[in-house]
Design a protein around this motif. Structure first.
Motif, PDB file in Angstrom:
ATOM      1  N   ILE A  85     -36.029  -9.773   3.577  1.00  0.00           N
ATOM      2  CA  ILE A  85     -34.672  -9.574   4.311  1.00  0.00           C
ATOM      3  C   ILE A  85     -35.198  -9.523   5.811  1.00  0.00           C
ATOM      4  CG2 ILE A  85     -34.094  -7.443   4.191  1.00  0.00           C
ATOM      5  CD1 ILE A  85     -31.360  -8.759   3.608  1.00  0.00           C
ATOM      6  N   SER A  86     -36.345  -8.911   6.047  1.00  0.00           N
ATOM      7  CA  SER A  86     -36.584  -8.411   7.319  1.00  0.00           C
ATOM      8  C   SER A  86     -37.431  -9.626   8.227  1.00  0.00           C
ATOM      9  CB  SER A  86     -37.559  -7.188   7.368  1.00  0.00           C
ATOM     10  OG  SER A  86     -37.355  -6.229   6.838  1.00  0.00           O
ATOM     11  N   GLY A  87     -37.415 -10.799   7.535  1.00  0.00           N
ATOM     12  CA  GLY A  87     -37.824 -11.926   8.363  1.00  0.00           C
ATOM     13  C   GLY A  87     -39.543 -11.935   8.528  1.00  0.00           C
ATOM     14  N   LEU A  88     -40.258 -11.241   7.608  1.00  0.00           N
ATOM     15  CA  LEU A  88     -41.472 -11.068   7.806  1.00  0.00           C
ATOM     16  C   LEU A  88     -42.243 -12.221   6.793  1.00  0.00           C
ATOM     17  CD1 LEU A  88     -41.932  -7.239   8.023  1.00  0.00           C
ATOM     18  CD2 LEU A  88     -41.615  -8.720   9.687  1.00  0.00           C
ATOM     19  N   ASN A  89     -43.437 -12.604   7.390  1.00  0.00           N
ATOM     20  CA  ASN A  89     -44.093 -13.422   6.468  1.00  0.00           C
ATOM     21  C   ASN A  89     -44.944 -12.584   5.508  1.00  0.00           C
ATOM     22  OD1 ASN A  89     -43.028 -15.618   7.369  1.00  0.00           O
ATOM     23  ND2 ASN A  89     -44.478 -15.635   9.161  1.00  0.00           N
ATOM     24  N   LEU A  90     -44.440 -11.723   4.720  1.00  0.00           N
ATOM     25  CA  LEU A  90     -45.215 -11.014   3.733  1.00  0.00           C
ATOM     26  C   LEU A  90     -44.414 -11.189   2.445  1.00  0.00           C
ATOM     27  CD1 LEU A  90     -45.460  -7.721   6.086  1.00  0.00           C
ATOM     28  CD2 LEU A  90     -47.380  -9.312   5.381  1.00  0.00           C
ATOM     29  N   GLY A  91     -45.378 -10.768   1.247  1.00  0.00           N
ATOM     30  CA  GLY A  91     -44.836 -10.628   0.132  1.00  0.00           C
ATOM     31  C   GLY A  91     -44.834  -9.206  -0.277  1.00  0.00           C
ATOM     32  N   LYS A 288     -14.274   2.289  -2.352  1.00  0.00           N
ATOM     33  CA  LYS A 288     -13.812   3.756  -1.360  1.00  0.00           C
ATOM     34  C   LYS A 288     -13.560   3.094   0.097  1.00  0.00           C
ATOM     35  CE  LYS A 288     -14.978   7.702  -1.688  1.00  0.00           C
ATOM     36  NZ  LYS A 288     -14.947   9.194  -2.186  1.00  0.00           N
ATOM     37  N   GLY A 289     -13.889   1.691   0.577  1.00  0.00           N
ATOM     38  CA  GLY A 289     -13.663   1.283   1.637  1.00  0.00           C
ATOM     39  C   GLY A 289     -14.765   1.890   2.705  1.00  0.00           C
ATOM     40  N   ILE A 290     -15.838   2.371   1.957  1.00  0.00           N
ATOM     41  CA  ILE A 290     -17.084   2.635   2.977  1.00  0.00           C
ATOM     42  C   ILE A 290     -18.112   1.687   3.094  1.00  0.00           C
ATOM     43  CG2 ILE A 290     -19.263   4.268   3.170  1.00  0.00           C
ATOM     44  CD1 ILE A 290     -17.846   6.185   1.135  1.00  0.00           C
ATOM     45  N   ILE A 291     -18.436   1.420   4.468  1.00  0.00           N
ATOM     46  CA  ILE A 291     -19.657   0.422   4.556  1.00  0.00           C
ATOM     47  C   ILE A 291     -21.099   1.182   4.305  1.00  0.00           C
ATOM     48  CG2 ILE A 291     -20.918  -0.802   6.201  1.00  0.00           C
ATOM     49  CD1 ILE A 291     -18.103  -1.517   7.419  1.00  0.00           C
ATOM     50  N   TYR A 292     -21.658   0.406   3.468  1.00  0.00           N
ATOM     51  CA  TYR A 292     -23.072   1.038   2.968  1.00  0.00           C
ATOM     52  C   TYR A 292     -24.207  -0.056   3.701  1.00  0.00           C
ATOM     53  CZ  TYR A 292     -27.171   1.535   0.121  1.00  0.00           C
ATOM     54  OH  TYR A 292     -28.704   1.755  -0.186  1.00  0.00           O
ATOM     55  N   ALA A 293     -24.982   0.637   4.276  1.00  0.00           N
ATOM     56  CA  ALA A 293     -26.005  -0.287   5.004  1.00  0.00           C
ATOM     57  C   ALA A 293     -26.991  -0.065   4.145  1.00  0.00           C
ATOM     58  CB  ALA A 293     -26.410   0.110   6.347  1.00  0.00           C
ATOM     59  N   PRO A 294     -27.420  -1.384   3.232  1.00  0.00           N
ATOM     60  CA  PRO A 294     -28.319  -1.075   2.302  1.00  0.00           C
ATOM     61  C   PRO A 294     -29.699  -0.541   2.911  1.00  0.00           C
ATOM     62  CG  PRO A 294     -27.406  -3.452   2.302  1.00  0.00           C
ATOM     63  CD  PRO A 294     -26.908  -2.671   3.559  1.00  0.00           C
ATOM     64  N   ASP A 295     -30.380   0.272   2.210  1.00  0.00           N
ATOM     65  CA  ASP A 295     -31.653   1.077   2.697  1.00  0.00           C
ATOM     66  C   ASP A 295     -32.504   0.283   3.119  1.00  0.00           C
ATOM     67  OD1 ASP A 295     -32.061   0.560   0.001  1.00  0.00           O
ATOM     68  OD2 ASP A 295     -31.810   2.781  -0.592  1.00  0.00           O
ATOM     69  N   PHE A 296     -33.089  -0.672   2.185  1.00  0.00           N
ATOM     70  CA  PHE A 296     -34.268  -1.404   2.312  1.00  0.00           C
ATOM     71  C   PHE A 296     -34.119  -2.525   3.611  1.00  0.00           C
ATOM     72  CE2 PHE A 296     -32.047  -4.358  -0.555  1.00  0.00           C
ATOM     73  CZ  PHE A 296     -32.427  -5.642  -0.107  1.00  0.00           C
ATOM     74  N   ALA A 297     -32.890  -2.717   3.957  1.00  0.00           N
ATOM     75  CA  ALA A 297     -32.829  -3.615   5.113  1.00  0.00           C
ATOM     76  C   ALA A 297     -32.748  -2.816   6.449  1.00  0.00           C
ATOM     77  CB  ALA A 297     -31.169  -4.396   4.952  1.00  0.00           C
ATOM     78  N   LEU A 298     -32.111  -1.584   6.394  1.00  0.00           N
ATOM     79  CA  LEU A 298     -31.810  -0.863   7.345  1.00  0.00           C
ATOM     80  C   LEU A 298     -33.076  -0.214   7.923  1.00  0.00           C
ATOM     81  CD1 LEU A 298     -29.382   0.349   9.095  1.00  0.00           C
ATOM     82  CD2 LEU A 298     -29.534   2.388   7.852  1.00  0.00           C
ATOM     83  N   ASN A 299     -34.051   0.326   6.796  1.00  0.00           N
ATOM     84  CA  ASN A 299     -35.096   1.285   7.203  1.00  0.00           C
ATOM     85  C   ASN A 299     -36.652   0.278   7.412  1.00  0.00           C
ATOM     86  OD1 ASN A 299     -36.292   0.911   4.620  1.00  0.00           O
ATOM     87  ND2 ASN A 299     -35.693   2.632   3.892  1.00  0.00           N
ATOM     88  N   ALA A 300     -36.265  -1.081   7.383  1.00  0.00           N
ATOM     89  CA  ALA A 300     -37.448  -1.919   7.555  1.00  0.00           C
ATOM     90  C   ALA A 300     -38.368  -1.737   8.919  1.00  0.00           C
ATOM     91  CB  ALA A 300     -37.004  -3.313   7.573  1.00  0.00           C
ATOM     92  N   GLY A 301     -37.984  -0.876   9.653  1.00  0.00           N
ATOM     93  CA  GLY A 301     -38.732  -0.494  10.915  1.00  0.00           C
ATOM     94  C   GLY A 301     -40.170  -0.281  10.498  1.00  0.00           C
ATOM     95  N   GLY A 302     -40.441   0.432   9.583  1.00  0.00           N
ATOM     96  CA  GLY A 302     -41.565   0.943   9.264  1.00  0.00           C
ATOM     97  C   GLY A 302     -42.515  -0.334   8.756  1.00  0.00           C
TER      98      GLY A 302
END
Ligand code: NAD
Length: 365
Positions: A85-91, A288-302
């Protein structure tokens, strides 16, 4: 005597390890054992369609070896989705070393592990994870080049991770409030460790009203003092009125108990595996009307930071790539709304779609 009947009977039985591998289509498992150094490890390669499988090595005193197997299968699959999802050429891959990181680590054990990593000839690239530090990676690197997170290379990934969380949070705000400005928004950051501290700085700089909690009192006091953020109690965090909840400490903080208490419009934080049960709590959050940012997409900076090391790219490149998390999260949220499907499911679908389409590019001419 060679017992043909016994072999025939055995062949009729399902191998439980292969059955687990086939459940989520893992490509390869490498079981590593070395009595001389005490090394017991499992390297899992989940999927290499997009590129070599990259994921950290975790050292943990698992209650039993099946727990270690379950963990490495789950974590390696998670890396496939995160990298895709981060657009990296990695498996996606991951390794676990079974044992107490405080008492069992040695130069010999880490180097022996490095030899096993090397035997995969670049199909798996390792990095640090829980229980493993840069000094251990130096030993691994003595036996293999398929390692990132070395001292003097891409360095601490936390600023890049925090930047990705920050821009992804803004994308959620755009969808939820109509503007991506965080000025005046009441934001609670749970855990002000490596990532949390950088995130708090960015939020304060944008004049958000920031609240923080941490089990480590000296860190909490220091960051409150330096940033002007307000302190909130460890448990109180789930009961206060807020716009955004940013879990940056532990996983599974979105569960039956907290969901009945949480009063927020957005959940966006760095912690891994925030939803205690993806299928149940991912849907409840949406209802509940809360927007949840999927963790693995959001924390991909690492992992973006690790990729920059693999490819010899600059830290500026990594920060720029983390900026793209704004669009990724925005697209996930838009699709979630239009398809009425929880954001985590949309993120999984997007990751799978990219693997499927790039898989076609990789077919031989
Ligand atoms: P860290 O260990 O530096 O910080 C975690 C902080 O949370 C610590 O200060 C700790 O005292 C605090 N904490 C622990 N339990 C708590 C609780 N119950 N309530 C409040 N605070 C608590 O870790 P980090 O590197 O900042 O990572 C934070 C999270 O983000 C972790 O879940 C990690 O897996 C995830 N993550 C980190 C990165 C990265 O680049 N560091 C990348 C991706 C994901």
């Amino acid at each position: 005597m060679f017992d043909v009947k016994k072999i025939e009977d055995t062949n009729l039985m399902e191998n439980p390890v292969i059955a687990q591998m086939s459940k989520y289509n893992h490509e390869q498992l490498l079981f590593c054992n070395d009595n001389a150094t005490g090394l017991k490890a499992i390297i899992a390669v989940h999927n290499t369609v997009l590129g070599p499988a990259l994921g950290g090595t975790r050292m943990w005193a698992y209650a039993n070896e099946m727990d270690a197997l379950t963990d490495v299968l789950r974590l390696s699959r998670g890396m496939t989705y995160k990298n895709s999802i981060s657009g990296l050429n990695l498996g996606g891959g991951k390794a676990v070393i079974i044992g107490d990181a405080r008492t069992m680590k040695s130069e010999a054990l880490m180097r022996r592990f490095g030899k096993f990593v090397n035997s995969l000839a670049g199909k798996y690239i390792t990095a640090e994870d829980v229980g493993i530090g840069t000094a251990d990676m130096v030993y691994v690197n003595m036996e293999t080049n398929h390692v990132v997170g070395l001292p003097g290379k891409s360095g601490d990934p936390s600023p890049v991770t925090a930047h990705g969380v920050y821009v992804g949070m803004k994308a959620c705000a755009k969808e939820q409030f109509g503007s991506d400005s965080l000025t005046g928004k009441k934001i609670v950051v749970q855990g002000v460790g490596h990532v949390g501290e950088y995130l708090v700085k960015a939020l304060v700089a944008e004049h958000a009203e920031v609240y923080i909690s941490d089990i480590h009192e000296p860190t909490l006091q220091r960051i409150a003092h330096e940033s002007g953020a307000h302190i909130v109690g460890l448990n109180e965090i789930y009961d206060i009125d807020m716009d955004i909840y940013a879990p940056c400490a532990l996983g599974a903080t979105i569960n039956d108990d907290t969901l009945s208490r949480l009063k927020c419009s957005i959940i966006a934080g760095a912690a891994n595996n925030q939803l205690q049960q993806e299928d149940i709590h991912g849907r409840l959050v949406m209802e509940k009307g809360i927007i949840y940012a999927p963790d693995f997409a959001l924390n991909a900076g690492g992992v973006i930071n690790c990729y920059s090391e693999v490819k010899g790219l600059s830290s500026e490149w990594a920060m720029g790539k983390a900026e793209e998390i704004y669009n990724t999260i925005g697209n996930i949220v838009k699709r979630s709304k239009s398809e009425n499907i929880p954001t985590y499911q949309i993120a999984n679908k997007m990751a799978e779609e990219r693997i499927e389409s790039i898989g076609k590019v990789k077919l031989p001419l």
